[in-house]
Design an enzyme around this catalytic site. Structure first.
Site, PDB file in Angstrom:
ATOM      1  N   ASP A 176       0.889  -1.343   0.098  1.00 44.54           N
ATOM      2  CA  ASP A 176      -0.146   0.028   0.031  1.00 44.54           C
ATOM      3  C   ASP A 176       0.971   1.076   0.043  1.00 44.54           C
ATOM      4  O   ASP A 176       1.760   1.459   0.692  1.00 44.54           O
ATOM      5  CB  ASP A 176      -0.897  -0.010   1.406  1.00 44.54           C
ATOM      6  N   GLU A 224       1.565  -0.418  -4.840  1.00 47.47           N
ATOM      7  CA  GLU A 224       0.591   0.512  -5.154  1.00 47.47           C
ATOM      8  C   GLU A 224       1.113   1.923  -5.186  1.00 47.47           C
ATOM      9  O   GLU A 224       1.316   2.511  -4.454  1.00 47.47           O
ATOM     10  CB  GLU A 224      -0.536   0.643  -4.115  1.00 47.47           C
TER      11      GLU A 224
END
Length: 647
Positions: A369, A398
């Site tokens: 993330d 990400e």
């Protein structure tokens, strides 16, 4: 990524193009103003945008390192310091004076001086860490002995940072050719994204009690996922991406309280072990959504840092004014304090947690993330550490940034989530604000540009954006075409839970009157009568097709037809990459028109041995004449052909 902002818009989609584009937007769509700010900032910064050549060096290959200084920051001299033993570089490390290679001019940044140093080639397995020191021009003064400035990272969100918050340590890994590629299992995977709290409960039927509040805890569990494995196996997916499962405060769990514990609301550590073991027994890999860039403001390490400046965890965080002004996720969410990438203590804690999940539970990798929240130096250490425990670990980042930033993760992460492609697919097949000519111009340029970058994983929607079926106005035929395109392009495909059965939502996620991001995170329906069975059957066929035809993963792509006036488009995926077609090659054709259309191709593009493998609607009508083939397809449809003999 957790929700951040909400803005008021109408609950129902407006027909105008700007509103349609807003509905289709993905988190990677950076505002132009942010990109220009980053570019303009060069005027007053001494920075290194992780620009090295080559991006991922092989053993013995020298590496060019480029830095820039703006006209408002006159640098007289620059020196690169580097280490190969894992230590952080300083003035005692190996020094390479940088040459002033050239000066360029930019309308936004003015005059930019480009500095160059060449680091000698290193053996395989080396982690090269480096820092770049600068001395300012001071007419009439003796040069300073100590560096007056250290070059800072100018990529991602980091260009905003100054002083001790800036990223000033950089790195790259030297790896053999095969080590630079993702593990083959990941390249060939079909990934299924599961939002744990909303996927399946412990109830026998998997259903959830009615929830009155969209951000409430619904009660999805690890055992619920385990009960769904037969369904997922029949669907054909080969890898599960589980949303964060460590102890946290919210239903989405992107606000960690403890990196080492399974949230008991999801189940126990034994439940996780059982899920991973059964998934593996069914031929499925397991990725954990890992959140290394920020924690909850109630995390014990942050609480200690706020209470005591002498706490061991104090330097894990950046305090502009202790204890109440500190760095946070995108400097926008006080409840999510950011972890400092330069803090050795924070690094050890995060990496130890990743190794814990790999070694104790046998997970196969991580979806990382907010990867822009850490430096490339951090990711090189993370990659090296996780590979030492699991050589075939898969690291999927990400990276919500521009394509030039995505390219720089080659050799640091295995792959990045393909936000640019998602935006293009959503604009072309979802809200249809792009015509096929624009889509192909993007795709051909983007594919060429990213050849030197990391691998990519494609998706149509995820937990941070409007569901694809919603942006189409609930038209499954548009979703089918988009999925057909997604699965016949090279990046590893991802399916967001429920997309395959027709899940949608009530309103745009930006609508304050409803649940914001939670609108795209509804409870998975488990009654077959609530599923779009035709869409589900199509997805099953699409996954079988992807897994059966290696050319869809490894083949070259070539356009063989494009007619924007009739909204038709076709490309081939070939093993050879040339004009000659071989066994197992495919032709993919789309009709985005609201009317039936006929496409005429040379016979070599669809030889007599060709077979219709999959159509999103009715099978097309094929008529042959001398050296040509005419294919008539129904409105808003896509089709895949293959052949068993050379054309």
């Amino acid at each position: 990524m957790p929700e951040i902002f909400e803005s008021a818009t109408d609950a129902t989609p407006a027909p105008s193009e700007p509103d349609a584009e807003q509905m289709a937007a993905v988190p990677g769509d950076l505002p132009l103003s942010e990109i220009l700010s980053r570019w303009t900032a060069q005027r007053s910064q001494f920075r290194h945008d992780n620009t090295i050549l080559p991006l991922a060096p092989i053993p013995g290959e020298p590496v060019e390192v480029w830095a820039t200084s703006g006209e408002e920051l006159p640098i007289e001299r620059a020196v690169l310091y580097y280490t190969v033993d894992g230590s952080r570089p300083d003035r005692t490390s190996t020094a390479l004076p940088m040459e002033r290679a050239r000066v360029t001019w930019d309308p936004h940044a003015g005059y930019i001086t480009h500095w160059l140093a060449r680091i000698p080639g290193q053996p395989a397995g080396t982690r090269v860490r480096y820092r770049i020191a600068g001395w300012l021009t001071r007419p009439g003064s003796l040069p300073a002995e100590e560096p007056e400035i250290w070059v800072q990272d100018g990529q991602g969100f980091a260009f905003h940072f100054v002083g001790e918050r800036a990223f000033t340590t950089f790195a790259y890994l030297v790896e053999e050719e095969q080590q630079r590629r993702p593990p083959s299992w990941a390249t060939e995977a079909v990934i299924y994204q599961i939002f744990l709290d909303r996927f399946r409960s412990d109830a026998a039927d998997g259903h959830f009690p009615p929830a009155s509040e969209p951000h409430a805890l619904y009660g999805g569990t690890l055992n619920g996922v385990r009960a769904a494995l037969p369904y997922l196996s029949e669907l054909g997916v080969t890898c599960l991406w589980l949303s964060p499962l460590h102890l946290a405060e919210s239903y989405h769990r992107y606000d960690a309280l403890d990196y080492f514990r399974v949230d008991p609301r999801l189940g126990s550590s034994t439940d996780l072990q059982a899920l991973v073991e059964e998934a593996h027994a069914r031929g499925m890999r397991v990725l954990l959504d890992f959140v290394p860039a920020h924690v909850s403001w109630h995390h014990p390490a942050f609480v200690a840092a706020q209470m005591d400046r002498q706490a061991p965890s104090h330097d894990w965080f950046y305090f502009e004014r202790w204890p109440d002004r500190y760095g946070t996720f995108l400097d926008a969410v006080p409840s999510l304090p950011s972890l400092r990438s330069e803090s050795e203590g924070a690094r050890r804690h995060i990496i130890a947690s990743a190794l814990h999940w790999l070694s104790e539970y046998g997970v196969d990798g991580f979806r990382l993330d907010h990867a822009i929240g850490h430096s490339m130096d951090f990711w090189c250490e993370f990659r090296q550490a996780t590979r030492s425990v699991r050589p075939d670990v898969f690291l999927l980042g990400e990276v919500t940034d521009t394509p030039d930033a995505l390219r720089r993760y080659h050799g640091r992460l295995d792959a990045v989530l393909d936000f640019p492609l998602a935006a293009a697919l959503r604009s072309t097949f979802g809200v249809r604000t792009w015509d096929l000519g624009r889509f192909e111009r993007f795709l051909s340029s983007y594919e060429s540009y990213m050849e030197d970058g990391p691998a990519r994983a494609s998706f149509l929607d995820n937990h941070d954006m409007n569901r694809f079926l919603f942006i189409t106005g609930h038209r499954p035929e548009l979703l089918k075409m988009a999925a057909l395109c997604q699965f016949t392009l090279a990046p590893t495909p991802i399916i967001y839970y429920g997309t395959e059965v027709g899940m949608s939502q009530r309103a745009d996620i930006s609508t304050k009157a409803f649940g914001g991001d939670a609108e795209a995170r509804a409870a998975m329906p488990w009654r077959p009568e609530d599923w779009n069975q035709e869409l589900l059957a199509f997805y099953r066929s699409l996954i079988r097709l992807r897994r059966a035809l290696p050319v869809l993963t490894y083949g070259a792509r070539r356009v063989v037809h494009l007619d924007t006036s009739q909204a038709t488009y076709a490309y081939v995926r070939t093993h050879a990459g040339g004009q000659r077609l071989e066994r197992g090659d495919v032709l993919v054709l789309f009709n985005l028109s609201e009317q039936p259309q006929t496409v005429v191709l040379p016979e070599v593009a669809l030889p007599p041995a060709a077979t219709t493998l999959l159509a999103s609607g009715q099978a097309p009508v094929i008529r042959r004449s001398q050296h040509q083939v005419a294919i008539t397809s129904e409105p808003l449809s896509g089709v895949v052909f293959s052949w068993q003999e050379g054309g």
